[in-house]
Scaffold this motif. Structure first.
Motif, mmCIF file in Angstrom:
data_model
loop_
_atom_site.group_PDB
_atom_site.id
_atom_site.type_symbol
_atom_site.label_atom_id
_atom_site.label_comp_id
_atom_site.label_asym_id
_atom_site.label_seq_id
_atom_site.Cartn_x
_atom_site.Cartn_y
_atom_site.Cartn_z
ATOM 1 N N ASP A 18 0.823 -1.217 0.000
ATOM 2 C CA ASP A 18 0.000 0.000 0.000
ATOM 3 C C ASP A 18 0.855 1.264 0.000
ATOM 4 N N GLY A 19 0.730 2.035 -1.058
ATOM 5 C CA GLY A 19 1.407 3.317 -1.161
ATOM 6 C C GLY A 19 2.900 3.258 -1.423
ATOM 7 N N ARG A 20 3.440 2.058 -1.617
ATOM 8 C CA ARG A 20 4.892 1.937 -1.797
ATOM 9 C C ARG A 20 5.296 2.359 -3.210
ATOM 10 N N GLU A 21 6.369 3.098 -3.299
ATOM 11 C CA GLU A 21 6.862 3.580 -4.589
ATOM 12 C C GLU A 21 7.320 2.407 -5.455
ATOM 13 N N HIS A 22 6.991 2.464 -6.733
ATOM 14 C CA HIS A 22 7.425 1.502 -7.746
ATOM 15 C C HIS A 22 6.795 0.124 -7.590
ATOM 16 N N VAL A 23 5.739 -0.001 -6.783
ATOM 17 C CA VAL A 23 5.165 -1.319 -6.545
ATOM 18 C C VAL A 23 4.578 -1.920 -7.815
ATOM 19 N N GLU A 24 4.291 -1.077 -8.814
ATOM 20 C CA GLU A 24 3.736 -1.590 -10.068
ATOM 21 C C GLU A 24 4.724 -2.465 -10.828
ATOM 22 N N PHE A 25 6.018 -2.395 -10.470
ATOM 23 C CA PHE A 25 7.037 -3.232 -11.105
ATOM 24 C C PHE A 25 7.233 -4.568 -10.375
ATOM 25 N N ARG A 26 6.745 -4.673 -9.165
ATOM 26 C CA ARG A 26 7.132 -5.784 -8.295
ATOM 27 C C ARG A 26 6.167 -6.966 -8.376
ATOM 28 N N GLN A 27 6.719 -8.126 -8.063
ATOM 29 C CA GLN A 27 5.936 -9.346 -7.933
ATOM 30 C C GLN A 27 6.311 -9.986 -6.603
ATOM 31 N N LEU A 28 5.311 -10.286 -5.773
ATOM 32 C CA LEU A 28 5.530 -10.834 -4.439
ATOM 33 C C LEU A 28 4.644 -12.051 -4.214
ATOM 34 N N LEU A 29 5.217 -13.106 -3.670
ATOM 35 C CA LEU A 29 4.505 -14.324 -3.303
ATOM 36 C C LEU A 29 4.710 -14.546 -1.816
ATOM 37 N N VAL A 30 3.637 -14.803 -1.065
ATOM 38 C CA VAL A 30 3.715 -14.893 0.393
ATOM 39 C C VAL A 30 2.984 -16.124 0.884
ATOM 40 N N VAL A 31 3.579 -16.825 1.865
ATOM 41 C CA VAL A 31 2.870 -17.851 2.623
ATOM 42 C C VAL A 31 3.171 -17.600 4.092
ATOM 43 N N ASP A 32 2.153 -17.698 4.945
ATOM 44 C CA ASP A 32 2.396 -17.468 6.368
ATOM 45 C C ASP A 32 2.495 -18.784 7.121
ATOM 46 N N ALA A 33 2.683 -18.710 8.445
ATOM 47 C CA ALA A 33 2.944 -19.902 9.249
ATOM 48 C C ALA A 33 1.746 -20.831 9.340
ATOM 49 N N GLU A 34 0.558 -20.346 8.976
ATOM 50 C CA GLU A 34 -0.633 -21.187 8.975
ATOM 51 C C GLU A 34 -0.970 -21.722 7.589
ATOM 52 N N ARG B 257 -1.626 -19.816 4.914
ATOM 53 C CA ARG B 257 -2.403 -18.870 4.104
ATOM 54 C C ARG B 257 -1.464 -18.178 3.118
ATOM 55 N N THR B 258 -1.970 -17.853 1.939
ATOM 56 C CA THR B 258 -1.133 -17.280 0.900
ATOM 57 C C THR B 258 -1.686 -15.962 0.397
ATOM 58 N N ALA B 259 -0.806 -15.196 -0.238
ATOM 59 C CA ALA B 259 -1.202 -13.954 -0.894
ATOM 60 C C ALA B 259 -0.201 -13.666 -1.998
ATOM 61 N N VAL B 260 -0.652 -12.968 -3.037
ATOM 62 C CA VAL B 260 0.221 -12.659 -4.173
ATOM 63 C C VAL B 260 -0.027 -11.237 -4.664
ATOM 64 N N HIS B 261 1.016 -10.665 -5.233
ATOM 65 C CA HIS B 261 0.903 -9.365 -5.899
ATOM 66 C C HIS B 261 1.736 -9.417 -7.169
ATOM 67 N N SER B 262 1.122 -9.075 -8.283
ATOM 68 C CA SER B 262 1.839 -8.904 -9.545
ATOM 69 C C SER B 262 1.504 -7.513 -10.078
ATOM 70 N N GLY B 263 2.472 -6.611 -10.024
ATOM 71 C CA GLY B 263 2.235 -5.253 -10.493
ATOM 72 C C GLY B 263 1.964 -5.199 -11.978
ATOM 73 N N LEU C 273 7.271 -7.657 -16.060
ATOM 74 C CA LEU C 273 7.855 -7.827 -17.386
ATOM 75 C C LEU C 273 7.198 -8.945 -18.186
ATOM 76 N N GLY C 274 7.003 -8.687 -19.482
ATOM 77 C CA GLY C 274 6.576 -9.718 -20.408
ATOM 78 C C GLY C 274 5.251 -10.343 -20.028
ATOM 79 N N VAL C 275 5.131 -11.651 -20.308
ATOM 80 C CA VAL C 275 3.965 -12.417 -19.873
ATOM 81 C C VAL C 275 4.171 -12.739 -18.399
ATOM 82 N N PHE C 276 3.259 -12.272 -17.544
ATOM 83 C CA PHE C 276 3.386 -12.561 -16.119
ATOM 84 C C PHE C 276 2.067 -13.096 -15.590
ATOM 85 N N ALA C 277 2.164 -13.899 -14.536
ATOM 86 C CA ALA C 277 0.981 -14.516 -13.947
ATOM 87 C C ALA C 277 1.348 -15.041 -12.574
ATOM 88 N N ASP C 278 0.333 -15.363 -11.783
ATOM 89 C CA ASP C 278 0.543 -15.998 -10.487
ATOM 90 C C ASP C 278 -0.635 -16.907 -10.185
#
Length: 244
Positions: free
Chosen positions: A72-88, A90-96, A100-105
């Motif tokens: 949220d509100g982070r500069e340049h986040v539109e370029f980033r891709q993040l994959l997250v799993v927590d200790a339980e 649960r997962t979350a993903v972000h693909s700005g 680059l190119g063909v991207f997916a999650d």
């Protein structure tokens, strides 16, 4: 220029596997913490994002909450891709939108494929607490992350084996649009350090094949090296001169 997977299995182990056309991809992109979670930060990589998400997870956020707070509100986040799993699991993903190119999650353990941030359904059909997130950019095709999730869920054995199976599925489906040269696989499992931490920082051809060979060498010895750390008197010898 990267595709990867981050996952928690039913034992509580948390791990990541990653591959790229860039050198030493695992050194920049993989972030794991025992009992906390795992984050892959990739695509025009900002290595600061992984520790930032882990800090939120350690403070009690879910995967989705931690990711949303960091993005949220982070500069340049539109370029980033993040994959997250927590200790339980649960997962979350972000693909700005400027990845680059063909991207997916994609997400597994009850989650659906996604093009934006989201949390895994806690009522997963697999063992409770399992979760997996995959993603990539500069991909040969957009269905590769979902194929990785499916292969991970079908695979059996240690988390390391299942992670490398997912990476092989990606390669078999075309992987990156161009050649790949580096790969890595890391796992934490309740001991406070990475019980598996394997890297192929640069190879001309087939880094996933080399990673598979490393996994085959490492896994039969993994638990012995944990024993060496926790109880040296019980550790086996490997016949090295001076250590008979």
């Amino acid at each position: 220029m990267t595709f990867s997977i981050v996952a928690r299995d039913a034992s509580g182990a948390i791990g990541s596997a990653i591959c790229s056309s860039s050198p030493a991809v695992a050194a920049r992109c993989v972030h794991l913490a025992d009992g906390v979670g795992g984050v892959n930060s990739q695509n025009v990589t900002d290595p600061r994002l992984g520790p930032a998400v882990l800090a939120r997870l350690a403070a009690g956020d879910s995967a989705a909450e931690a990711l949303a707070a960091v993005v949220d509100g982070r500069e340049h986040v539109e370029f980033r891709q993040l994959l997250v799993v927590d200790a339980e699991g649960r997962t979350a993903v972000h693909s700005g939108e400027r990845a680059l190119g063909v991207f997916a999650d994609a997400q597994g353990g009850g989650a659906r494929a996604s093009g934006a941030s989201g949390a895994a359904d806690p009522g997963a059909s697999r063992a409770i607490g399992e979760g997996v997130a995959t993603g990539g950019n500069m991909l040969a095709s957009a269905d590769i992350p979902q194929l990785m999730v499916e292969r991970f869920e079908q695979a059996e054995g240690d988390l390391e084996v299942r992670l490398v199976a997912a990476m092989r599925a990606a390669i078999d489906a075309g992987g990156e649009a161009g050649p790949v040269h580096s790969a890595g696989l890391s796992v934490v499992r309740d001991h406070g350090w990475r019980v598996t931490d394997l890297r192929v920082d640069w190879i001309d051809d087939d880094p996933i094949g080399e990673l598979e060979r490393l996994v085959d060498v490492w896994l039969p010895q993994r638990d012995d090296y944990v024993t060496r750390a926790l109880d040296p008197s019980a550790a086996p010898s490997y016949g090295v001169p001076g250590d008979e």
